[in-house]
Design a protein around this motif. Structure first.
Motif, PDB file in Angstrom:
ATOM      1  N   GLU A 178       0.856  -1.188   0.000  1.00 50.55           N
ATOM      2  CA  GLU A 178       0.000   0.000   0.000  1.00 50.55           C
ATOM      3  C   GLU A 178       0.890   1.236   0.000  1.00 50.55           C
ATOM      4  O   GLU A 178       1.980   1.226   0.572  1.00 50.55           O
ATOM      5  N   GLU A 179       0.453   2.298  -0.657  1.00 49.09           N
ATOM      6  CA  GLU A 179       1.159   3.576  -0.574  1.00 49.09           C
ATOM      7  C   GLU A 179       0.150   4.710  -0.655  1.00 49.09           C
ATOM      8  O   GLU A 179      -0.920   4.572  -1.247  1.00 49.09           O
ATOM      9  N   PHE A 180       0.495   5.812  -0.037  1.00 52.58           N
ATOM     10  CA  PHE A 180      -0.397   6.972  -0.016  1.00 52.58           C
ATOM     11  C   PHE A 180       0.419   8.221   0.271  1.00 52.58           C
ATOM     12  O   PHE A 180       1.571   8.145   0.735  1.00 52.58           O
ATOM     13  N   THR A 181      -0.178   9.359  -0.004  1.00 50.33           N
ATOM     14  CA  THR A 181       0.462  10.650   0.230  1.00 50.33           C
ATOM     15  C   THR A 181      -0.222  11.346   1.391  1.00 50.33           C
ATOM     16  O   THR A 181      -1.452  11.447   1.436  1.00 50.33           O
ATOM     17  N   VAL A 182       0.564  11.816   2.347  1.00 53.47           N
ATOM     18  CA  VAL A 182       0.057  12.615   3.460  1.00 53.47           C
ATOM     19  C   VAL A 182       0.159  14.072   3.029  1.00 53.47           C
ATOM     20  O   VAL A 182       1.258  14.617   2.876  1.00 53.47           O
ATOM     21  N   ASP A 370       4.272  17.810   0.896  1.00 54.59           N
ATOM     22  CA  ASP A 370       3.669  16.527   1.241  1.00 54.59           C
ATOM     23  C   ASP A 370       4.719  15.502   1.686  1.00 54.59           C
ATOM     24  O   ASP A 370       5.903  15.628   1.396  1.00 54.59           O
ATOM     25  N   ILE A 371       4.222  14.490   2.371  1.00 53.37           N
ATOM     26  CA  ILE A 371       5.018  13.310   2.747  1.00 53.37           C
ATOM     27  C   ILE A 371       4.373  12.094   2.087  1.00 53.37           C
ATOM     28  O   ILE A 371       3.141  11.953   2.095  1.00 53.37           O
ATOM     29  N   HIS A 372       5.203  11.214   1.537  1.00 56.25           N
ATOM     30  CA  HIS A 372       4.687  10.011   0.886  1.00 56.25           C
ATOM     31  C   HIS A 372       5.073   8.794   1.718  1.00 56.25           C
ATOM     32  O   HIS A 372       6.188   8.714   2.241  1.00 56.25           O
ATOM     33  N   VAL A 373       4.147   7.845   1.832  1.00 53.75           N
ATOM     34  CA  VAL A 373       4.366   6.642   2.649  1.00 53.75           C
ATOM     35  C   VAL A 373       4.148   5.400   1.795  1.00 53.75           C
ATOM     36  O   VAL A 373       3.152   5.308   1.062  1.00 53.75           O
TER      37      VAL A 373
END
Length: 776
Positions: A178-182, A370-373
């Motif tokens: 899974e990946e998403f952007t904060v 932004d931060i990406h995870v």
């Protein structure tokens, strides 16, 4: 389930920051860049429309290109190539490619097809017409490499064709679950299963991200067992953990929760709180978004009790405690676009990550982004690593394992970064003190692959090196070497190392840093000479075989052609080319040199032959008492032998004479970089390097003041507890007025005043002052 997303209006910050930067600030935009060196390979994950630019190819130089589809089959048409031929794995260090192919379920590497790219100009551009994994290889014979031939380094850049954020993200490290952007000014919670990895990415650079993790099973019971920064600092004896032995975050019961596996920034904060509403209110910004409130909002659904102020791990936040005032200070972040921290969950965890909204302090460069995870599955098996950059603006690489790691890792877990490689510190089955005595009395083997190597080739190679180095290169015969320096115009040492002459127009420079290569390139351009400087990177790993039994051991395993010097011919700083046992054995360059003050040799080989050579040496060395040695023992040996080290004896603002390196200066040469300044300084030096002998075993650190009464008259550059002399010894830079042998001085400990130990000025080296053992 998607991670919980807190979305709020972001006040005090304008529109999307992509491309919007303060003048004079480090750029936040970047392109994926890698350097390809002799016998090396690099990998790129390509999407449709991505563009590869290849620079640095010289006429006649070839590259091998494999564009692999999901099944591992080479599809040259994906990059606009046509031909395909069977790969020859012996022409490059193929372990990395082979491991990747087999690890991803692809066919036998021996059956891989590749395309050949030959130089027709200085720049190539390859565009992907479909998604593929691209490997680019610089082929070269291991035999030619050992004999001193090499190719130029290639610079490869990838420009993604996707959206703006994708331009900054690093290549994935494994299978992403899974990946998403904060989004800036928000927080998101998510869960990790034991063994999974989380990668927190500062996509655009200089952006702080607060992090906290809770044990999921504890939350199910209403218990908040979370990362405790005080316990963590106490357990790892540092501000925060990093990749290596001390890599864990702990809870308040001192139970480990997460491993830090990779860290490309290396500068974070675990002292203060996440930013709070109160902190903004007291500076005139009531209602400002803050990470503490965002953490509470994001974790409330998991049963976490809200707080006005959250302790957190502040990734990419540049803070430090002043050693004098003990105040907590902060400044702009050191993180660059694409920097990240990668951690592995040691339990089922509930986590939260923020993208800090602070736009009134320097921590985010006054420009929050932004931060990406990314969350990776447990089978990713990602190696531990830290970032390495040859220069501030150079492409980033992460530390890798040496070609000898399959052998050293069976003997120790104690590794530390040595430039871009992991090097053994010590071998617990032997111990640092025993490693030291083995080198003094028998023979030891050490992985020294972190050394930098450059081949200088061409009709003007001698002319360039005569100006670049401080010794007379014209007197250096083929199959000989010399310890020498490279200085700048003020006489400060850029680098030291050993220069070997392998042919009339071919030299190999083995040194400490890549700055040597940059200095040579710049000087060559200024002089307009016909020469090429080839950086070998990690394509030539090397071992140090040191100790009085080293020559006898090598006689058991070395085969020499009659056209090169053999062991009996090799005097101090001699160099030759040998093979293991017979004419078809693994080839290597053999130099009679070292960094211990003992009789010793260094062996340089191709990566594919590293373990074969290690095994042959260890097997033949058993009757001679051989043991492996790490960097901790080496430091003791080199201090006893009075051998200088970078950032110790020679450092910025210290010239070669003050560094104790006058013996490496040949003023009879017509000219060399720094000669004028060094000639002037040699007539009336202010400071010189001397030894200090104590009668105690106290630990003395570099930088400790040397005192005569109340006045400081020098500084310790290196110190150790000497097993040979059974006391603490030190090298120190002293004012010439107080540097006479026998002078009684004090070394200041603690604050330099509260505790002082007596020391007597002595000559260096402490051990074997005439270097008779190394010359034997």
């Amino acid at each position: 389930m998607l991670p919980y997303d807190v979305r709020m209006d972001f006040n005090n910050v304008g529109a999307s920051p992509l491309g919007r930067e303060f003048v004079g600030f480090p750029s936040k935009r970047g392109i994926h860049r890698q350097v390809l060196r002799t016998r090396g390979s690099v990998k790129f994950l390509m999407k449709q429309g991505d563009l590869l630019s290849i620079e640095g190819l010289h006429k006649g130089q070839k590259l091998l290109v494999a564009a692999l589809d999901a099944s591992g089959k080479h599809k040259p048409e994906a990059l606009g190539l046509t031909s395909a031929e069977a790969i020859d794995l012996s022409l490059f260090d193929s372990a990395r490619l082979s491991s990747w192919l087999l690890g991803n379920g692809h066919p036998d590497p021996q059956n891989l097809k590749v395309s050949t790219l030959e130089a027709e100009g200085e720049l190539f551009a390859l565009k992907a017409s479909e998604a593929c994994t691209v490997w680019i290889i610089s082929p070269f014979s291991a035999v030619d490499l050992a004999q001193g031939n090499s190719t130029s380094e290639i610079r490869i850049s990838k420009k993604p064709a996707g959206n703006a954020l994708e331009e900054f993200l690093p290549e994935p490290l494994g299978d992403i679950r899974e990946e998403f952007t904060v989004a800036k000014g928000t927080a998101q919670s998510y869960t990790l299963r034991e063994g999974e990895y989380v990668q927190i990415i500062d996509a655009e650079g200089q952006q702080c991200s607060d992090f906290m993790a809770f044990r999921s099973k504890g939350l199910d019971r209403g218990e908040e067992w979370m990362i405790d920064t005080t316990s963590t600092r106490s357990m790892v004896r540092g501000a925060y953990p990093g990749p290596g032995l001390l890599d864990k975050f702990f809870d308040a019961r001192m139970r480990p929760m997460m491993n830090v596996v990779q860290d490309t920034c290396g500068r974070h904060d675990a002292f203060g709180l996440a930013c709070t509403g109160r902190g903004y209110e007291e500076r005139g910004f009531p209602g400002h978004l803050n990470c503490s409130d965002n953490i509470s909002f994001a974790t409330e659904k998991h049963g976490v009790t809200p707080r006005n102020a959250w302790p957190a791990i502040n990734f990419f936040w540049n803070t430090w405690v002043c050693e004098h005032s003990h105040t907590l200070n902060t400044a702009e972040s050191y993180s660059r676009a694409g920097d990240y921290v990668l951690m592995r969950a040691m339990d089922d965890l509930t986590c939260v990550t923020t993208a800090c909204p602070d736009d009134i302090d320097p921590i985010n460069g006054w420009n929050p982004t932004d931060i990406h995870v990314r969350i990776y599955k447990p089978d990713a098996r990602i190696q531990r690593a830290v970032a390495y950059r040859e220069k501030e603006n150079a492409p980033m690489s992460v530390s890798t394992e040496s070609a000898f790691h399959p052998r050293t890792s069976k003997l120790t877990t104690q590794f530390a970064p040595a430039r871009d490689l992991w090097a053994p510190i010590a071998f617990p089955g032997v111990g640092t003190t025993a490693e030291y005595w083995t080198t003094r009395d028998a023979v030891s083997l050490q992985d020294m692959s972190g050394l930098r190597k450059f081949d200088i080739v061409g009709p003007d190679a001698e002319k360039l090196l005569q100006m670049a180095t401080t010794r007379d290169v014209s007197k250096l015969a083929v199959h000989r070497g010399q310890y020498t320096l490279m200085c700048d115009d003020s006489g400060e040492v850029i680098d030291d190392g050993t220069l070997f002459r392998l042919a009339p127009e071919l030299f190999r420079w083995c040194c400490g840093t890549e700055e040597s290569g940059r200095a040579l390139e710049s000087l060559a351009a200024d002089m307009g000479v016909q020469v090429r400087i080839h950086a070998l990177g990690n394509s030539l790993p090397n071992l140090a075989l040191q100790g009085p039994n080293s020559r006898d051991l090598l006689k058991e395993i070395c085969f020499f052609q009659p056209t090169v010097p053999n062991l009996d011919h090799l005097k101090w700083f001699g160099v030759s080319v040998a093979r293991i046992k017979h004419r078809e054995g693994a080839p290597f360059m053999l130099a009679r040199s070292g960094y211990t003050g003992e009789l010793g040799y260094e062996l340089f080989c191709a990566q594919d032959h590293a373990t074969e050579i290690w095994d042959a040496i260890m097997e033949a060395g058993a009757p001679y008492g051989i043991e492996p040695m790490g960097n901790a023992a080496l430091d003791i040996l080199r201090i006893e032998a009075g051998l200088p080290a970078a950032n110790a004896e020679f450092a910025p603002s210290v010239d070669a004479i003050e560094a104790g390196l006058s013996f490496a200066l040949d003023f009879r040469k017509s000219d060399f970089k720094g000669k004028v300044a060094l000639e002037r300084n040699s007539k009336d030096p202010r400071r010189i390097l001397k030894g200090l002998m104590t009668e105690v075993d106290d630990t003395v650190l570099a930088g400790a003041p040397i005192l005569l009464g109340e006045r400081q008259v020098g500084v310790v550059t290196s110190a150790t507890r000497s097993p040979k002399f059974e006391c603490t010894i030190a090298m120190a830079r002293l004012n010439v007025e107080h540097a006479a042998d026998g002078t009684e001085l004090k070394i200041g400990l603690m604050d330099g005043r509260m505790k002082q130990i007596g020391a007597k000025v002595v000559p260096i080296p402490f051990y074997d002052p005439k270097r008779e053992r190394a010359r034997s």
